[in-house]
Design an enzyme around this catalytic site. Structure first.
Site, PDB file in Angstrom:
ATOM      1  N   ARG A 261      -4.567  -2.512  10.798  1.00  0.00           N
ATOM      2  CA  ARG A 261      -5.049  -3.887  10.653  1.00  0.00           C
ATOM      3  C   ARG A 261      -4.743  -4.731  11.892  1.00  0.00           C
ATOM      4  O   ARG A 261      -5.599  -5.398  12.430  1.00  0.00           O
ATOM      5  CB  ARG A 261      -4.323  -4.489   9.453  1.00  0.00           C
ATOM      6  CG  ARG A 261      -5.181  -5.296   8.587  1.00  0.00           C
ATOM      7  CD  ARG A 261      -4.420  -5.928   7.487  1.00  0.00           C
ATOM      8  NE  ARG A 261      -3.342  -5.114   6.924  1.00  0.00           N
ATOM      9  CZ  ARG A 261      -2.870  -5.279   5.714  1.00  0.00           C
ATOM     10  NH1 ARG A 261      -3.412  -6.166   4.940  1.00  0.00           N
ATOM     11  NH2 ARG A 261      -1.861  -4.554   5.266  1.00  0.00           N
TER      12      ARG A 261
ATOM     13  N   GLY B 103       0.835  -1.210   0.000  1.00  0.00           N
ATOM     14  CA  GLY B 103       0.000   0.000   0.000  1.00  0.00           C
ATOM     15  C   GLY B 103       0.863   1.251   0.000  1.00  0.00           C
ATOM     16  O   GLY B 103       1.943   1.253   0.579  1.00  0.00           O
TER      17      GLY B 103
ATOM     18  N   ASP C 257       0.795   2.272   9.102  1.00  0.00           N
ATOM     19  CA  ASP C 257       0.395   1.539  10.315  1.00  0.00           C
ATOM     20  C   ASP C 257       1.490   1.533  11.378  1.00  0.00           C
ATOM     21  O   ASP C 257       1.204   1.246  12.544  1.00  0.00           O
ATOM     22  CB  ASP C 257       0.040   0.085   9.974  1.00  0.00           C
ATOM     23  CG  ASP C 257      -1.243  -0.030   9.181  1.00  0.00           C
ATOM     24  OD1 ASP C 257      -1.898   1.004   8.967  1.00  0.00           O
ATOM     25  OD2 ASP C 257      -1.587  -1.144   8.772  1.00  0.00           O
TER      26      ASP C 257
ATOM     27  N   HIS D 291      -8.924   5.534   3.100  1.00  0.00           N
ATOM     28  CA  HIS D 291      -7.658   5.773   2.396  1.00  0.00           C
ATOM     29  C   HIS D 291      -7.201   7.219   2.388  1.00  0.00           C
ATOM     30  O   HIS D 291      -6.084   7.504   1.935  1.00  0.00           O
ATOM     31  CB  HIS D 291      -7.762   5.220   0.974  1.00  0.00           C
ATOM     32  CG  HIS D 291      -7.783   3.720   0.948  1.00  0.00           C
ATOM     33  ND1 HIS D 291      -8.905   3.006   1.295  1.00  0.00           N
ATOM     34  CD2 HIS D 291      -6.817   2.815   0.688  1.00  0.00           C
ATOM     35  CE1 HIS D 291      -8.634   1.710   1.215  1.00  0.00           C
ATOM     36  NE2 HIS D 291      -7.377   1.572   0.851  1.00  0.00           N
TER      37      HIS D 291
ATOM     38  N   GLY E  40       4.837  -7.131   4.218  1.00  0.00           N
ATOM     39  CA  GLY E  40       4.744  -8.064   3.089  1.00  0.00           C
ATOM     40  C   GLY E  40       5.932  -7.905   2.152  1.00  0.00           C
ATOM     41  O   GLY E  40       6.567  -8.895   1.749  1.00  0.00           O
TER      42      GLY E  40
END
Ligand code: F6P
Length: 359
Positions: free
Chosen positions: A180, A8, A136, A281, A113
């Site tokens: 998350r 992202g 995050d 977003h 990731g």
């Protein structure tokens, strides 16, 4: 040298790209290629040269001029075959493309990731340096990721704005923010904005405690309350609320909806009029703050230097005030979560914030 942005997007990516390109060019006259659309471009062989001209004027721009995607993992690459979604290991293509382009160092800017992929590529012999990004702020092995404080500023502005309308209408205002697995954005914006309740994944709440906190404020003469809830927060014994699945994504689950759940429970149980705002977003967009531009630039310079020195398999990292490097292996497989007993949570509690976990 080649550089890509994976996962992202987040404010400050362009500042890193610029710093990598300028440091490499100045250092040893090294040419820099920008890979388009993250690991997808690396597998598909899409790149362009990042000249000084190309990176001019991008320091303060949000997003990434290179494009990004959070679906295409070279080791588990989604492909359509006969109308069906299948996954193939295309990591050999990465090494082949880099070799063909004459790339001797790859800078991967990404979150957990992307750092996992960077680590796997490094194990395969690809010369990789990582740069930690995510709004995050949940990456292990660094004290801070760039982009986080810009997102916190956006969320804090939302809390400020909700405050005035909440007070005028004597309402409970629920703000759902990103996060998350971790509650950093919720906690930081809740602290900065003076929220009354902050609900985060690290501290599962009870509905009773949430209602108690709002009722206690009402009894104290405060007819309104502000609740900031991280998308990954859940009541004790309950699971986070899933909004949708993104097929082809390494982590297909997208969270969202806990704000609505909190809003409806509060309204039903307290009788207070409640409204819910989902910030979404917006938190990832916009111009990076001065702080994030500086951190991103420091990371980009440090990453390019590591690459020029041939120190691969490392991720640049902030430790206290200094930018250093840690092995990629130390950055993957675990997250940096909000310590429930930490100073930030304690400061929030001391100033009257409820985490909905009391009693
Ligand atoms: O990891 C950053 C993040 O913004 C999370 O907070 C959020 O859950 C997720 O990305 C959203 O991803 P997407 O852009 O695929 O909707």
């Amino acid at each position: 040298m080649a550089v890509l942005t994976g996962g992202g997007d987040c404010p400050g990516l362009n500042a890193v790209i610029r710093a990598v390109a300028l440091t490499a060019a100045a250092g040893q006259g090294c040419r820099v290629l920008g890979i388009e659309d993250g690991f997808a471009g690396l597998v598909e062989g899409r790149c362009r040269e990042l000249t000084r001209q190309e990176v001019s004027g991008i320091l303060d721009r949000g997003g990434t001029v290179l494009g990004t995607t959070n679906r295409e993992n070279p080791f588990h690459y989604p492909l359509r075959e006969d109308g069906k979604l299948v996954y193939r290991d295309l990591s050999d293509r990465v090494a082949r493309n880099l070799q063909q382009w004459g790339v001797e160092a790859l800078v991967v800017i990404g979150g957990d990731g992307s750092m996992n992929i960077a680590h796997e590529l490094s194990e395969k012999g690809v010369p990789v340096v990582g740069v930690p990004k995510t709004i995050d702020n949940d990456l292990a092995a660094t004290d801070l990721t760039f982009g986080f404080y810009t997102a916190v500023a956006t969320a804090t502005e939302a809390v400020d704005k909700l405050h005035t309308t909440a007070e005028s209408h004597h309402r409970v205002m629920v703000l759902e923010v990103m996060g998350r697995y971790t509650g950093w954005i919720a906690l930081a914006s809740g602290l900065a904005g003076g929220a009354d309740l902050v609900l985060i994944p690290e501290l599962p709440f009870t509905w009773e405690a949430v209602i108690r906190a709002i009722e206690a404020r009402r009894r104290a003469g405060k007819k309104y309350s502000i609740v900031v809830v991280a998308e990954g927060a859940a009541a004790r014994g309950e699971q986070p609320v899933v909004k949708r699945r993104v097929e082809g994504s390494e982590e297909p689950v997208r969270l969202g909806g806990i704000g609505e759940l909190v809003g409806s429970q509060v309204e039903r149980r307290t009788g207070l009029e409640t409204r819910v705002t989902v910030l979404g977003h917006v938190q990832r967009g916009g111009i990076p703050s001065a702080f994030d531009r500086i951190l991103a630039t420091r990371y980009g310079v440090a990453a390019a230097r590591l690459a020029l020195e041939g120190r691969f398999g490392q991720m640049v990292s902030l430790q206290g005030d200094a930018v250093g490097a840690v092995p990629l292996a130390a950055a993957v497989g675990r997250l940096r979560t909000v310590p429930p007993q930490g100073e930030l949570v304690a400061a929030a509690r001391a100033t009257g914030v409820s985490f909905g976990d009391e009693g």
